[in-house]
Design a protein around this motif. Structure first.
Motif, short mmCIF file in Angstrom:
data_model
loop_
_atom_site.label_atom_id
_atom_site.label_comp_id
_atom_site.label_asym_id
_atom_site.label_seq_id
_atom_site.Cartn_x
_atom_site.Cartn_y
_atom_site.Cartn_z
N LEU A 176 -11.20 -4.72 1.99
CA LEU A 176 -10.75 -4.11 0.74
C LEU A 176 -11.72 -4.50 -0.36
N HIS A 207 -9.74 6.93 1.95
CA HIS A 207 -10.30 5.58 2.05
C HIS A 207 -9.99 4.73 0.82
N ALA A 211 -7.09 2.86 -1.04
CA ALA A 211 -5.71 2.41 -0.96
C ALA A 211 -5.13 2.30 -2.36
N THR A 247 -11.09 1.06 1.09
CA THR A 247 -10.62 0.42 2.31
C THR A 247 -11.51 0.82 3.49
N LEU A 294 -4.30 6.28 4.94
CA LEU A 294 -5.40 5.36 5.24
C LEU A 294 -5.58 5.21 6.75
N ILE A 352 0.87 -1.18 0.00
CA ILE A 352 0.00 0.00 0.00
C ILE A 352 0.90 1.22 0.00
N VAL A 400 -10.52 -5.57 8.38
CA VAL A 400 -9.98 -4.71 7.33
C VAL A 400 -10.61 -5.18 6.02
N LEU A 460 -11.41 0.36 7.44
CA LEU A 460 -10.68 -0.12 8.60
C LEU A 460 -11.63 -0.07 9.78
#
Lengths: 303, 182
Positions: B143, B111, B113, B134, B105, B99, B141, B136
């Motif tokens: 994606l 947001h 990545a 992304t 991030l 990343i 996590v 979090l």
């Protein structure tokens, strides 16, 4: 200073190693499961005889097979092409392991029906298994009116049964071999000397010469052949070409028939004396049932 | 000099401790691809994708078992494995990347990545840049995103007869929900 650089370099490497480590973690975490070997043969037939291969659940296959006359009939018969035996069949896979089919051959106006069940499947991975074994059973009903009108045989007199155990192994991506012990029962025989029960062993294989093309060979050794006619063991060579939903099989064989009871027990031509029949199988597969196949959603995902 | 060395060692230890605490893994990652042509649409989905992300350094590794792709038509699946990606020879596709904007991030400024990495399919490795939305969350996590893959880049040959049925570029979509990994 030099040392710091060295250490920085080391740290850099360290980061690199970490990415590698992640891949190693994934390898460790990969669940081990049994994996069935796929595509032992391209089609449901090696050439004349059935292979261990079934269609997948919900697939309907329309199969058109032709066997022409003998090549050594010469130009008068256009090397056999004037004569042809044709079989139309519809074959459907009820599950991934069970399929059945019905067919009609022009030769002796025979109807046939068969069931094929995958008993054991060659697998790799956690619980490997070296072979695929399928059971095959078929019934053929001869409807040609080749009898004395006063001596009309009843329905069951005209039936033939074939039972086969198909044992195959895909040795590698290119080579697959199969043994097919066969038992044919004839309800009626021409003379008393003819056996009602005939035993044979088939051996066949394919070798892939490219991703979509394979060459196949097949031989059936008949242990106790018919006595009333001089029969020969069935032998065939073919090329399979696969394109999308089709498999084309082009072959030469000494048999003019396409159903087990006939080519295994009634073949009279001698391949090595030039009594060769050119032929082909063309199949078209349609996915009719089971459209969703567990997964892919009807709608495209928006993520 | 010695002190500095010790500090560095300690730092490295911390570093590795951080590593072990900030890894997130999934074994049920979802990756699908979609090929659109006027002749036909081909879709396949794989819900058994393994993916791991390390938030301390921003590394990501993804491992995809080719045989786990499920197609609408059984024959397509067989052809995919046998003729196109040759799953017996190349059972996995992998992605290893980093990343690029990890701090953004983590701080919540961004947001999306930006991931630079190497994608390996059919034994061929190519550099790719993927953007992933992304999320979090506290213990998760996530994606999600999509990107295009050019089939010819990975030495996957499409015969002339089906050339009109398979897109030259297929769209790959992913949703990876990672959970903490000890």
């Amino acid at each position: 200073m030099k040392k710091t650089l060295l250490i920085l370099l080391f740290l850099g490497l360290y980061g690199h190693i970490a990415a590698q480590d992640l891949m190693e973690i994934l390898d460790e975490e990969t669940p081990q499961h049994k994996e069935y070997v796929s595509a032992t043969f391209k089609g449901t037939r090696i050439i004349n005889g059935h292979s261990v291969e079934n269609r997948k659940k919900g697939v309907l296959e329309f199969l058109i097979s032709h066997r022409f006359g003998r090549i050594n009939d010469g130009i008068d018969e256009f090397f056999g092409l004037d004569n042809s035996n044709i079989r139309f069949a519809l074959e459907y896979a009820l599950t991934d392991d069970l399929m059945f089919g019905i067919g009609r051959s022009s030769f002796e106006k025979t109807y046939d029906g068969f069931v094929k069940y995958k008993l054991l499947k060659q697998a790799t991975g956690e619980k490997p298994f070296p072979l695929s074994v399928s059971l095959f059973g078929s019934t053929a009903w001869k409807t040609l009116k080749d009898y004395d009108p006063d001596d009309k045989p009843d329905f069951s007199d005209r039936l033939f049964y074939t039972t086969q155990v198909l044992i195959a192994r895909k040795f590698n991506e290119d080579l697959s071999l199969q043994l097919s012990p066969t038992y044919v029962h004839r309800n009626t025989v021409e003379t008393d000397a003819d056996p009602h029960d005939i035993f044979a062993v088939g051996a066949g294989g394919r070798y892939k010469i490219s991703k979509r093309v394979s060459v196949n060979a097949e031989y059936f050794y008949t242990i106790n052949p018919l006595e009333s006619v001089n029969t020969k063991d069935a032998f065939a060579l073919s090329v399979d070409i696969e394109t999308g939903g089709h498999v084309f099989q082009l072959m030469v064989s000494n048999a003019i028939t396409m159903i087990e009871k006939a080519f295994i027990t009634e073949t009279t031509d001698d391949f090595f004396k030039g009594d060769i029949h050119f032929g082909f199988n063309i199949s078209r597969a349609f996915q009719i049932g089971n459209k969703k196949r567990k997964n892919p959603e009807q709608e495209r995902k928006e993520w | 000099m010695r002190i500095r060395f010790i500090v560095l060692l300690v730092f490295m230890c911390c570093h590795s401790i951080l590593f072990s605490q900030e890894k997130y893994l999934t074994k049920q990652g979802d990756i699908s691809f979609y090929s659109h042509t006027p002749v036909e649409d081909i879709k396949a989905e794989n819900k058994q994708v393994l993916s791991i992300i390390d938030l301390s350094g921003g590394e990501i590794a993804i491992s995809i078992l080719m045989k786990s792709f499920v197609f609408e038509k059984a024959l397509m699946q067989e052809h995919f494995n046998e003729n196109y990606v040759e799953s017996d020879k190349f059972p996995k596709a992998t992605f290893a990347g980093n990343i690029q904007n990890l701090e953004e991030l983590l701080s919540g400024e961004n947001h999306i990545a930006e991931i630079d990495g190497k994608l390996t399919i059919h034994g061929i490795t190519k550099p790719v840049r993927i953007e992933a939305k992304t999320d979090l969350e506290e213990k998760k996590v996530v994606l999600t995103g999509k990107f295009m893959v050019t089939v010819a880049d990975y030495d996957i040959k499409i015969p002339a007869i089906v050339r009109n049925n398979i897109a030259k570029e297929v769209e790959v979509s992913f949703k990876l929900e990672h959970l903490p990994y000890n």
